[in-house]
Design a protein around this motif. Structure first.
Motif, short mmCIF file in Angstrom:
data_model
loop_
_atom_site.label_atom_id
_atom_site.label_comp_id
_atom_site.label_asym_id
_atom_site.label_seq_id
_atom_site.Cartn_x
_atom_site.Cartn_y
_atom_site.Cartn_z
N CYS A 47 0.79 -1.24 0.00
CA CYS A 47 0.00 0.00 0.00
C CYS A 47 0.82 1.29 0.00
CB CYS A 47 -0.91 0.03 1.23
SG CYS A 47 -1.91 -1.43 1.46
N ASN A 57 7.78 9.40 -4.03
CA ASN A 57 7.44 10.81 -4.11
C ASN A 57 8.27 11.57 -3.06
OD1 ASN A 57 5.87 12.95 -2.69
ND2 ASN A 57 4.46 12.68 -4.39
N VAL A 64 8.10 9.86 5.55
CA VAL A 64 8.47 8.49 5.89
C VAL A 64 9.15 7.88 4.67
CG1 VAL A 64 7.66 6.23 6.63
CG2 VAL A 64 6.35 8.26 7.28
N ASP A 83 2.31 7.58 13.84
CA ASP A 83 1.75 8.41 12.78
C ASP A 83 1.11 7.53 11.69
OD1 ASP A 83 1.19 10.79 11.65
OD2 ASP A 83 3.22 11.26 10.97
N GLU A 87 -2.76 7.59 10.48
CA GLU A 87 -3.13 7.87 9.10
C GLU A 87 -4.02 6.75 8.54
OE1 GLU A 87 -2.05 10.63 7.12
OE2 GLU A 87 -1.32 11.44 9.01
N LEU A 88 -3.65 5.51 8.88
CA LEU A 88 -4.42 4.37 8.38
C LEU A 88 -5.82 4.36 8.99
CD1 LEU A 88 -1.85 1.43 8.38
CD2 LEU A 88 -2.79 2.63 6.44
N MET A 93 -4.10 7.73 4.50
CA MET A 93 -3.06 7.12 3.68
C MET A 93 -3.50 5.71 3.34
SD MET A 93 -0.38 8.84 2.82
CE MET A 93 -0.39 10.63 2.93
N PRO A 94 -3.28 5.25 2.12
CA PRO A 94 -2.80 6.03 0.98
C PRO A 94 -3.80 7.14 0.63
CG PRO A 94 -3.08 3.68 0.41
CD PRO A 94 -3.57 3.86 1.79
N PRO A 107 -5.50 -0.63 2.29
CA PRO A 107 -5.45 -1.61 3.37
C PRO A 107 -6.85 -1.97 3.88
CG PRO A 107 -4.42 0.48 4.04
CD PRO A 107 -4.90 0.65 2.65
C1 HEC Z 1 0.36 8.17 -3.82
C2 HEC Z 1 1.48 8.36 -2.94
C3 HEC Z 1 1.37 7.89 -1.49
C4 HEC Z 1 1.03 6.65 -1.03
C5 HEC Z 1 0.66 5.42 -1.82
C6 HEC Z 1 1.15 6.71 0.40
N1 HEC Z 1 1.52 7.96 0.79
FE1 HEC Z 1 1.87 8.60 2.68
N2 HEC Z 1 2.28 10.47 2.00
C7 HEC Z 1 2.27 10.86 0.69
C8 HEC Z 1 2.61 12.28 0.60
C9 HEC Z 1 2.72 13.08 -0.71
C10 HEC Z 1 2.80 12.74 1.91
C11 HEC Z 1 3.19 14.14 2.38
C12 HEC Z 1 2.09 15.13 2.24
C13 HEC Z 1 0.90 14.80 3.09
O1 HEC Z 1 1.03 14.68 4.33
O2 HEC Z 1 -0.17 14.61 2.51
C14 HEC Z 1 2.57 11.58 2.78
C15 HEC Z 1 2.65 11.62 4.16
C16 HEC Z 1 2.56 10.50 4.99
C17 HEC Z 1 2.72 10.54 6.42
C18 HEC Z 1 2.95 11.77 7.27
C19 HEC Z 1 1.62 12.42 7.40
C20 HEC Z 1 1.58 13.57 8.35
O3 HEC Z 1 1.02 14.60 7.94
O4 HEC Z 1 2.07 13.45 9.47
C21 HEC Z 1 2.57 9.26 6.86
C22 HEC Z 1 2.65 8.75 8.29
C23 HEC Z 1 2.30 8.43 5.70
N3 HEC Z 1 2.29 9.23 4.58
C24 HEC Z 1 2.10 7.07 5.74
C25 HEC Z 1 1.70 6.31 4.65
C26 HEC Z 1 1.38 4.91 4.74
C27 HEC Z 1 1.43 4.09 6.01
C28 HEC Z 1 1.03 4.51 3.49
C29 HEC Z 1 0.55 3.15 3.07
C30 HEC Z 1 -0.60 2.64 3.75
C31 HEC Z 1 1.15 5.66 2.60
N4 HEC Z 1 1.56 6.73 3.35
C32 HEC Z 1 0.89 5.64 1.26
C33 HEC Z 1 2.05 10.04 -0.40
C34 HEC Z 1 1.67 8.72 -0.35
#
Ligand code: HEC
Length: 124
Positions: A47, A57, A64, A83, A87-88, A93-94, A107
């Motif tokens: 995921c 990205n 992370v 964190d 988010e989950l 996230m995603p 997920p």
């Molecule tokens: C399509 C791209 C993408 C996917 C897939 C993705 N992320 Fe992210 N994630 C981002 C981006 C871009 C940011 C930073 C900007 C934001 O916070 O939106 C971020 C930020 C985060 C943060 C910090 C958020 C905060 O504001 O504190 C966490 C924790 C995180 N992601 C966990 C995950 C987890 C766990 C998964 C899988 C389940 C996941 N991400 C999947 C793009 C993605």
């Protein structure tokens, strides 16, 4: 005799097809960081790695980067893990666009619970 030979060949063929079919639906976690158990890595690799790993990205990786997970301090790992669970649970996230385009990368509830249980273990 001839007939049974054909049957055996057909049978082996079916087995091979089955093996090829089963494999991709049962991904074996590889390149897992030492600090993340396989059961959790399975969820993350499915995921999150499209964005949160070396070829991902930049903004996501600044938050992370799972390829750097093992170089995080224990405190940082715990904070990031908490964190991740948040988010989950909030379904952030995603990101929603990714969810729409990759339904298989969303997920499930039990996968989210699995990740959060791991985080609870770390907190002890
Ligand atoms: C399509 C791209 C993408 C996917 C897939 C993705 N992320 Fe992210 N994630 C981002 C981006 C871009 C940011 C930073 C900007 C934001 O916070 O939106 C971020 C930020 C985060 C943060 C910090 C958020 C905060 O504001 O504190 C966490 C924790 C995180 N992601 C966990 C995950 C987890 C766990 C998964 C899988 C389940 C996941 N991400 C999947 C793009 C993605």
């Amino acid at each position: 005799m001839k007939k049974s030979g054909t049957l055996i060949i057909a049978f082996v063929g079916i087995l091979v097809l089955f093996a090829a079919f089963i494999k991709p639906t049962d991904p074996v976690p590889s390149n897992a960081p030492k600090g993340i158990p396989d059961s959790v890595w399975q969820v993350i690799s499915k995921c999150c790695l499209d964005c949160h790993a070396t070829d991902g990205n930049g903004m996501a990786r600044a938050n992370v980067d799972f390829d750097k997970w093992d170089s995080y301090t224990p405190d940082k790992q715990l904070a990031k893990a908490q964190d991740i669970c948040n988010e989950l649970q909030q379904g952030k996230m995603p990101p929603s666009k990714y969810r729409k385009n990759n339904p298989e990368g969303v997920p499930t509830e039990s996968e989210t619970a699995r990740v959060c249980n791991w985080v609870r273990q770390m907190e002890k």
